[in-house]
Design an enzyme around this catalytic site. Structure first.
Site, mmCIF file in Angstrom:
data_model
loop_
_atom_site.group_PDB
_atom_site.id
_atom_site.type_symbol
_atom_site.label_atom_id
_atom_site.label_comp_id
_atom_site.label_asym_id
_atom_site.label_seq_id
_atom_site.Cartn_x
_atom_site.Cartn_y
_atom_site.Cartn_z
ATOM 1 N N ASP A 70 0.866 -1.163 0.000
ATOM 2 C CA ASP A 70 0.000 0.000 0.000
ATOM 3 C C ASP A 70 0.912 1.224 0.000
ATOM 4 O O ASP A 70 2.104 1.128 0.328
ATOM 5 C CB ASP A 70 -0.969 -0.006 1.184
ATOM 6 C CG ASP A 70 -2.156 0.926 0.921
ATOM 7 O OD1 ASP A 70 -2.076 1.749 -0.014
ATOM 8 O OD2 ASP A 70 -3.164 0.840 1.644
HETATM 9 C C1 BGC Z 1 -4.926 3.370 -0.050
HETATM 10 C C2 BGC Z 1 -5.012 2.379 -1.175
HETATM 11 C C3 BGC Z 1 -4.824 3.091 -2.481
HETATM 12 C C4 BGC Z 1 -3.485 3.799 -2.461
HETATM 13 C C5 BGC Z 1 -3.161 4.543 -3.723
HETATM 14 C C6 BGC Z 1 -3.704 4.246 -0.131
HETATM 15 O O1 BGC Z 1 -3.847 5.294 0.740
HETATM 16 O O2 BGC Z 1 -4.961 2.698 1.182
HETATM 17 O O3 BGC Z 1 -6.253 1.724 -1.136
HETATM 18 O O4 BGC Z 1 -4.930 2.192 -3.529
HETATM 19 O O5 BGC Z 1 -3.491 4.745 -1.408
HETATM 20 O O6 BGC Z 1 -3.958 5.650 -3.871
#
Ligand code: BGC
Length: 728
Positions: free
Chosen positions: A260
């Protein structure tokens, strides 16, 4: 000389592509990878493992290996952001189709629609040249404060599993990798980087892992995103047990583990514990970290240095590169997927269909709905005019259009006089990453707003109130949880006042979470409308008018009060701070008693039960019969006067277990569309796994011989027929 090398590499590469295309199978892909890996330098390999911008990794341009472009996910294709910033780049050609939130998809209980959702969003991703769609999310709904529950598929592992598989397959059928997230145990948002989840193995395997497992082993997901939190004191983006033992070991996952954004914290754990591709380091996914530091990522300079100095070998490196190339041969190095499509009428109609089928009719006393003979309709509430596609964090969308409920009601009931009253002020100016929704200016006081709405309600034939939450901070939003179970912004008071003034009040709750409804006995009709995307207003008007007969069912329980639920102590949530390590321990002491498993077993009556959802018609169930091979049949008849769909739900109870088991668990469902008077025999086979629990000591699923009961019904609290059977 350099030019010559490049040409040679290109020829070799072209040959491997050609080989692969000849068979297009797994063996061809592996052969192509075998050929490629020796041509890639150490530095190039390391470069492949981490971001070069907010959403891309570089590939190997010298060898024609393209960049990987990721995109959120999971409800539409996110607008382009600047190379190294979260803010929108301001393109004018990136306004997408916004699909309903995954809670709504789950509420359809219709796997065919999940497939259509996946194909449709997969086409949008393909058109926008995205390699990986950052979704779907399948974390289990553990309690109603979870800020991201709206992005997930509800509280039941079986339902989430059945819905995630076709979604993944649909996306990937378009040549785009689905990245199933957030693996795992990311069940709330507060302190999401420091929460360490303490959960027993039985609960892990029975409740929190099945949807991920199904996505990987049945859906064949090509990517999985590690989650932010910790488990066994190790961050989940490089968690040995979760990634190496379970995902890549037990389930044989052959795709790419993506961190993530900002979820990687340790170079050696990242090297050894299964992280393949690192994104967003030094950000929390939403805020801005230092700029242009990609070379300092854990799987960048520090990894290179560790290899050069001999601290680690290159086996893990080659394995990571292999996985990344495999994903590329399945996506941006594959042929024959076409170019995708973007914001076309077919995608709008898929969004409208999913939204219409996911809306849940929670209550409909005196058959107030569908709306008929209305000369004057009063529409009340900020959510009738507010854009809901903007906000909520990374799933926020720049939608090509969004039909508001007010506009749709006006269009659908064009013969009636439609009047609007604001009723309450919530979040007047929504924005995300620099994209702003229309500002909804309002100067009246709260009491004046209620008084004006009540005055207008007196001579209305219908009062349609659009409220709920709205994806602002603490109202269904990533990074933060909700802080109250009740409706915000004085909506309870508004509803009480309107119900006293008019007996045809319909409350349309727009949210991705359960909310308290203390006025429920006074309001005759309630719809659960989720975040529905571009076609929101149209889909709601379809149901209000009866053009679409509601058939959605709740994918999670609405408790009367938060304290009624399984999570109510501090140690369960938000957890206890362990100062020395700066982690917050959350203890999942409720075990497998999550959602309706808890309410059923403890005999706590919810406000609305899991699986609940009414229709404008009625369904009669015959008696269930079961044969020696555990084939169950039951007849279902539409006994009303309009066509409709019923979700026939099968729950299993183990009456004599050696461990405490939930009083019943969903193990099958089937959505049947029936004309008035039509009946259908619905069949289920009950496999052994539907009888099993996870025996943590033996580390295997066990079905104990003895008596079981199969319950068939219209909701978890509306069982129409039950049949006993023995398993030996
Ligand atoms: C989120 C993810 C997301 C990623 C990219 C993170 O803050 O938890 O779900 O895909 O950012 O935007």
């Amino acid at each position: 000389m350099r030019k010559y090398l490049f040409l040679l590499a290109a020829v070799l590469f072209a040959a491997s592509c050609a080989d692969r295309q000849a068979g297009n199978g797994a063996a061809d892909i592996e052969a192509s990878i075998d050929e490629l890996i020796p041509q890639i330098t150490l530095e190039e390999k390391i470069a492949m493992l981490h971001a070069q911008s907010k959403f891309s990794s570089p590939g190997v341009p010298r060898l024609g290996i393209p960049e990987i472009w990721c995109t959120d996910g999971p409800h539409g294709i996110r607008a382009e952001v600047f190379w190294d910033k979260w803010s929108q780049a301001g393109w004018t050609n990136d306004s997408c189709t916004a699909y309903p939130a995954l809670t709504c998809l789950a509420a359809t209980f219709n796997p065919e629609l999940a497939r259509e959702y996946g194909e449709s969003i997969g086409e949008e991703a393909r058109y926008r040249n995205k390699t990986v769609l950052l979704g779907p999310g399948v974390n289990i709904y553990r309690h109603p404060f979870g800020g991201r529950n709206f992005e997930y598929m509800g509280e039941d592992p079986y339902l989430a599993s059945r819905m995630v598989v076709p979604y993944v397959q649909g996306v990937q059928s378009k040549g785009v990798a689905a990245c199933v997230k957030h693996y795992a145990l990311n069940n709330d948002e507060v302190n999401r980087h420091t929460v360490n989840v303490n959960v027993d193995d039985r609960t892990l395997y029975e409740i929190y892992l099945p949807a991920f497992k199904a996505a990987v082993t049945e859906g064949g997901a090509w990517a999985v995103m590690g989650s932010y939190n910790l488990y066994k004191d190790q961050h989940l983006c490089h968690n040995e047990r979760m990634l190496m033992d379970i995902l890549k070991g037990e389930w044989g996952f052959d795709g790419v583990v993506i961190s993530d954004w900002g979820g990687a914290h340790d170079t050696f754990q990242a090297i050894r514990n299964g992280l393949d591709l690192e994104f967003g380091t030094w950000t929390d996914g939403l805020a801005t970290g230092p700029s242009n530091v990609y070379d300092r990522y854990h799987l960048a300079g520090p990894y290179l240095e560790a290899v050069r100095s001999g601290k680690v070998g290159t086996d893990e490196l080659d394995e990571k590169v292999r996985r990344i190339l495999r994903l590329q041969f399945r996506t941006n190095l594959a042929e024959g997927y076409g170019h995708g499509r973007f914001t076309c009428p077919e995608h709008s109609s898929a969004a409208r269909k999913i939204a219409g089928e996911g809306i849940v009719l929670l209550k409909n006393d005196n058959a107030v709905l569908p709306v008929r003979d209305a000369r004057r309709i009063l529409v009340v509430g900020e959510n009738a005019i507010k854009m809901m596609t903007i906000g909520g964090g990374s799933s926020s969308l720049k939608s090509k259009y969004e039909i508001s409920p007010l506009d749709a009601v006006k269009a659908r009931f064009a013969d009636a006089e439609v009047v609007y009253e604001r009723g309450y002020v919530g979040e007047a100016a929504g924005s995300q990453d620099g994209l702003r929704a229309r500002v909804l200016t309002e100067n009246r006081s709260a009491s004046q707003l209620i008084a004006d709405a009540v005055a207008a309600a007196k001579d209305a034939d219908y009062v349609l109130v659009f409220g709920g939450l709205n994806k602002a901070q603490h109202q269904d939003c990533e990074g933060v949880d909700r802080e109250q179970y009740g409706l915000p912004y004085g909506q309870d008071e508004l509803l009480e006042a309107l119900a006293a003034a008019n007996d045809k009040v319909v409350f349309v709750n727009v949210s991705g979470n359960a909310v308290a409804m203390p006025w429920i006995d006074k309001v005759p009709s309630v719809l659960q409308a989720w975040y529905l995307g571009s076609e929101a207003g149209n889909a709601i008007a379809d149901v209000l008018s009866g053009d679409v007969n509601p058939s959605g069912k709740l994918p999670f329980t609405f408790p009367v009060a938060m304290e009624d639920g399984p999570v109510f102590t501090e140690e369960q949530y938000p957890g206890i701070w362990r100062e020395e390590e700066n982690v917050i321990d959350e203890y999942y002491t409720e075990g497998v008693m999550v959602g309706y498993r808890w309410y059923d077993t403890k005999n706590v009556r919810p406000l609305f039960a899991f699986g609940h959802g009414l229709s404008y018609t009625s369904f009669e169930y015959g008696e269930a019969h079961i044969d020696g091979r555990r084939n169950l049949t039951v007849s279902v008849k539409n006994t009303g006067s309009v066509p409709g769909a019923e979700v026939v739900q099968l729950y299993i109870s183990d009456t004599e277990a050696s461990v405490e088991r939930p009083s019943k668990e969903l193990k099958g469902f089937c959505k049947v569309f029936l004309q008035p008077g039509e009946s259908r025999i619905v069949k289920f086979n009950i496999p052994e796994e539907a009888l099993s629990f996870f025996d943590a000591d033996a580390h295997k699923w066990v079905a104990e011989p003895g008596e079981f009961v199969a319950h068939v019904g219209s909701a978890s609290d509306d069982i129409r027929t039950s049949v006993h059977f023995n398993y030996r």
